[in-house]
Design an enzyme around this catalytic site. Structure first.
Site, PDB file in Angstrom:
ATOM      1  N   SER A 124       0.856  -1.003   0.005  1.00 40.39           N
ATOM      2  CA  SER A 124       0.153   0.135   0.175  1.00 40.39           C
ATOM      3  C   SER A 124       0.662   1.102  -0.029  1.00 40.39           C
ATOM      4  O   SER A 124       1.766   1.590  -0.896  1.00 40.39           O
ATOM      5  CB  SER A 124      -0.953  -0.025   1.199  1.00 40.39           C
ATOM      6  OG  SER A 124      -1.918   0.804   1.179  1.00 40.39           O
TER       7      SER A 124
ATOM      8  N   ASP B  95      -8.839  -4.974  -6.015  1.00 38.02           N
ATOM      9  CA  ASP B  95      -8.685  -4.003  -4.899  1.00 38.02           C
ATOM     10  C   ASP B  95     -10.016  -2.965  -4.419  1.00 38.02           C
ATOM     11  O   ASP B  95     -10.525  -2.526  -5.400  1.00 38.02           O
ATOM     12  CB  ASP B  95      -7.471  -3.163  -5.173  1.00 38.02           C
ATOM     13  CG  ASP B  95      -6.714  -2.439  -4.101  1.00 38.02           C
ATOM     14  OD1 ASP B  95      -7.438  -2.011  -3.167  1.00 38.02           O
ATOM     15  OD2 ASP B  95      -5.495  -2.445  -4.059  1.00 38.02           O
TER      16      ASP B  95
ATOM     17  N   HIS C 120      -7.686  -5.638  -1.446  1.00 39.36           N
ATOM     18  CA  HIS C 120      -6.443  -4.676  -0.971  1.00 39.36           C
ATOM     19  C   HIS C 120      -5.548  -5.655  -0.081  1.00 39.36           C
ATOM     20  O   HIS C 120      -4.363  -5.510  -0.017  1.00 39.36           O
ATOM     21  CB  HIS C 120      -6.706  -3.375  -0.302  1.00 39.36           C
ATOM     22  CG  HIS C 120      -5.588  -2.630   0.043  1.00 39.36           C
ATOM     23  ND1 HIS C 120      -4.888  -2.049  -1.279  1.00 39.36           N
ATOM     24  CD2 HIS C 120      -5.007  -1.943   0.952  1.00 39.36           C
ATOM     25  CE1 HIS C 120      -4.017  -1.371  -0.667  1.00 39.36           C
ATOM     26  NE2 HIS C 120      -3.832  -1.258   0.622  1.00 39.36           N
TER      27      HIS C 120
END
Length: 802
Positions: free
Chosen positions: A668, A741, A775
């Site tokens: 991330s 995601d 994610h």
């Protein structure tokens, strides 16, 4: 033979520069796979008398085939179309009850098999435990009776948990929950011929919003959201189900302390195409327990019009809740600055209250100088009010005396100042069965629990007494150095009997009962064993070092089992990090974490590679500090380089890291960091970036803790974007992204476009798109393959580097 040759050919080309399609799912080395698939220790919950303990075992990673099941992605949700529940959940697959006093473990009869449980709740007297069971066709509600050790299904119609569990114990025998109003088979069918185009309109009203994913895009999406989100509120009591009110799109149902009223929040139309369901127009109202309307408190607009800036808010009421220490009093906050924090006013928020029968005028309780956040209630003379400013990273906690109407500051600090955080108040049940602030020493002190306890010696959790008169915090117990122990629950605040979780580098986390007054030997109540034998012999050390501008840094250094620096020399090294912003260099320099924690591994961990002969520096501090009156991000890239250089120099000086064989990685925002380091430095041999955002113009209304918009500081957005410097990324970069995601801002197109740009300029890069992953990755085959990809990349470009 031909098949074998084909597999070998695919394998040999899979990490080449021009590979197009990845090989079939691959397995990492056995040592890595064993760590990933190890069964973690159960989670633990105890009753208030410390008589019974519930042990919950979690499911292992689901298969990718399970992730591939149909789902609807609408209104910020991911919905299983077959059972009115979220499509991506982590379930409990085993419950066990243990009698703490006798030490005997009990088997619970009647549990569904296989068990896919969630939403576990004790009843007020803690004689029963409710949980949901999710099947392919619906969600059911079960109750475990502790006296009989039996589980029984109680609902007649399937539950609707699309917008959360929504399950509440009203009293020991009464439950509230939400059920589906229709069969999943009745889902609206999408017409091949649309009624017309999807049209959005704005008539001059500012609507700055983050880049959310999975939003409503079409009229058909609106139909689907309404179908799946609508539910019927039901009361269950002594085997009887009673419908409450009419079907609605409920987002919250809270019972008043006296159990006479319901505070309901429901979603209204029109549904927004710009924000998720939590920002849709809504109604807040009070009803009786039968669902009869008593008072409408507010009709709230869509959050589309919230002003940009993290401390700005809509100019409408917010934070509706019951006051826990009174029978039936509603409280809420209202901005005094029209929602604009930069407006020069003495107070920015006011908090109001309205008591049953809710027919009078609201009473102002207090005002706050910053943005109001929350109130923890105690009694007629004590409540704790929390306010703060995210933009300045400040928090302030005050004592509010409801009886006198006075408010006084207890402490203020920067939220990044972990050393001076006094902890959170210990609570107790009041006459309504709700948790309120516990006082000790005849009401003169609070009992504060700090489950982190950051200090210059590392994290050492503590329990303290906070004197309300002197505003001093006296630590009465602290984890001893060499271990990491925190208070999981306070069993008896007066006798100071505690329920703690204790671990060390070599000691698996287990739970104990501790008596601070009698000081008898701690009683161990669990006996969990090491789920990671493959890490035995690995060493862990919290190392400290300084970057060139004087900011102190730390990191967790892991070295392989049997490693001898004198004999084996410097190792190939993986540095794993996640940048954080600080307004204070002193706060950035504080030590975070503990060298004395037992090493556990999640799918996202870099520690796997210590089994492959690498030195691993995990949690390498990458602070971005405000300098000379500027914002932290004004010197983002420069500070990244300083952080990285300091870590490499320290590892090299220790003789354990080979500065010519260094890799950097992160997930991330850590992936964003990685790509920036490779674009602006030549410090590393390779990088691994998972699920990052690389072009900040795709998040134009702010990102992370940056609340300035692209139009405020376009040059900053350009310079912080590694995509802007893709032509300079020549260090091999492995890009990994879930193709589904769901995180705000990290759309998969970020990795796709960065890969294409690097490839266009002849760089060495590989892009792995993991099927059906969000994610956070979950699929077992995807995770094993991800680890294989990372291991292959590190071996080729770091371990074998010259």
């Amino acid at each position: 033979m031909k098949k074998s040759l084909l597999c070998l050919f695919l394998l040999s080309t899979s990490i080449g520069v021009f590979a197009q399609d990845a090989v079939n799912y691959q397995q990492p080395p056995k040592a890595i796979a064993d760590l990933l698939l190890a069964q973690p220790t159960p989670s633990v919950s105890i009753d208030s008398k410390a008589e019974w303990m519930l042990l919950s075992n979690r499911n292992s990673y689901p298969s990718v085939e399970e992730l591939a099941m149909p789902e609807f992605r609408i209104a910020g949700l991911r919905i299983n179309p077959n059972n009115f529940s979220p499509s991506r959940q982590t379930f409990i697959n085993g419950y066990t009850l243990k009698n703490i006093k006798t030490g005997k473990t009990a088997v619970i009869a009647g549990l569904p098999a296989p068990l896919f449980a969630a939403h576990t709740l004790w009843n007020p007297s803690q004689t029963q435990i409710s949980f949901t069971q999710t099947t392919a066709k619906g969600v059911d509600l079960y109750i475990i009776d502790i006296a009989t050790l039996k589980a029984v299904k109680v609902n007649k119609k399937p539950l609707n948990v699309v917008l959360g569990g929504g399950i509440t114990w009203v009293d020991d025998v009464t439950l509230l929950y939400r059920t589906a109003t229709k069969s999943a088979a009745a889902v609206p069918v999408k017409s091949l011929m649309p009624k017309g185009p999807a049209v959005q309109l704005n008539l001059g009203k500012a609507s700055p919003n983050p880049t959310y994913q999975d939003l409503i895009k079409t009229p058909y999406d609106e139909q689907l959201f309404e179908f799946f989100a609508t539910s019927q509120l039901v009361q269950y009591k002594n085997g009887v189900e009673t419908l409450i009110g009419q079907p609605a799109i409920y987002t919250a149902i809270n019972v008043s302390p006296d159990k006479k009223y319901l505070l309901e929040k429901t979603i209204d139309k029109p549904f927004s195409y710009q924000v998720p369901y939590s920002g849709f127009p809504s109604t807040v109202k009070i009803t009786d327990l039968a669902g009869k309307p008593i008072k409408t408190l507010a009709k709230l607009p869509s959050r589309e019009s919230t002003p940009s800036g993290y401390d700005n808010t809509q100019n409408v009421p917010r934070s509706y809740d019951w006051r826990d220490d009174e029978a039936a009093t509603i409280t809420w906050a209202l901005p005094l600055d029209s929602g604009l924090i930069k407006k020069q006013v003495p107070f920015h928020d006011a908090v109001y209250a309205l008591s049953a029968p809710f027919s009078g005028q609201a009473k102002e309780l207090f005002k706050t100088q910053n943005r109001y956040q929350s109130t923890t209630w105690g009694n007629a003379t004590l409540a704790l009010v929390r306010e703060g400013l995210r933009s300045k990273q400040t928090i302030k906690v005050s004592r509010y005396n409801p009886e006198a109407g006075t408010i006084e500051t207890l402490y203020e600090l920067n939220e990044t100042d972990k050393y001076n955080n006094p902890g959170d108040p210990v609570t107790e049940k009041n006459k309504f069965g709700l948790q309120v602030i516990q006082t000790v020493d005849h009401g003169t002190k609070l009992l504060l629990n700090n489950m982190t306890g950051s200090s210059p010696k590392g994290d050492l959790p503590f329990l303290a007494k906070f004197d309300l008169a002197t505003k001093k915090n006296e630590i009465i117990w602290r984890s001893t150095e060499g271990t990491y122990e925190y208070v999981a629950d306070v069993i008896d605040p007066e006798k100071l009997i505690l329920f703690t979780r204790k671990e060390s580098q070599k000691e698996v986390p287990n739970y104990y009962i501790k008596n601070l007054i009698l000081r008898i030997a701690d009683r161990k109540v669990t006996d969990f064993t090491n789920p990671y034998p493959g890490l035995e012999g690995v060493t862990k050390e919290k190392i400290a070092y300084k970057r060139a501008d004087g900011v102190d840094l730390t990191g967790d250094l892991y070295l392989p089992k049997g490693y001898d620096k004198a004999k084996d020399g410097p190792l190939p090294t993986l540095i794993w990090a996640y940048p954080r912003e600080f307004n204070s260099a002193a706060d950035a320099a504080q030590i975070r974490g503990s060298k004395d924690r037992f090493t556990t591994i999640s799918w996202a961990s870099p520690i796997f590679w210590v089994t492959q002969g690498y030195a691993v520096l995990d949690n390498a501090e990458m602070p971005i500090v405000a300098k000379e009156g500027k914002k932290p991000n004004d010197t983002f890239v420069e500070q990244l380089q300083l952080n990285a250089e300091a870590a490499i120099n320290k590892l090299s000086d220790l003789g354990v890291g080979d500065r010519n064989r260094m890799a950097v990685g992160g997930h991330s925002y850590g992936a964003f960091m990685t790509a920036n380091l490779l674009a602006h430095t030549n410090l590393f041999k390779a990088g691994i970036a998972r699920s990052g955002a690389y072009n900040r113009t795709l998040t134009p209304f702010g990102f992370q803790n940056e609340d300035r918009t692209y139009w405020d500081v376009p040059q900053l957005y350009y310079e912080m974007s590694p995509f802007s410097y893709a032509n300079k990324i020549k260090t091999p970069l492995l890009l990994i992204h879930g193709d589904s995601d769901d995180n705000q801002g990290t759309f998969p197109i970020n990795s796709e476009r960065l890969f294409s740009a690097i490839k266009g300029f002849g760089g060495t890069t590989r892009f792995v798109s993991l099927p059906y992953e969000a994610h956070s990755y979950r699929g077992k085959e995807n995770l094993l393959h991800m680890l294989w990809e990372m291991n292959s990349w590190l071996d080729q470009y770091v371990k074998k580097a010259k």
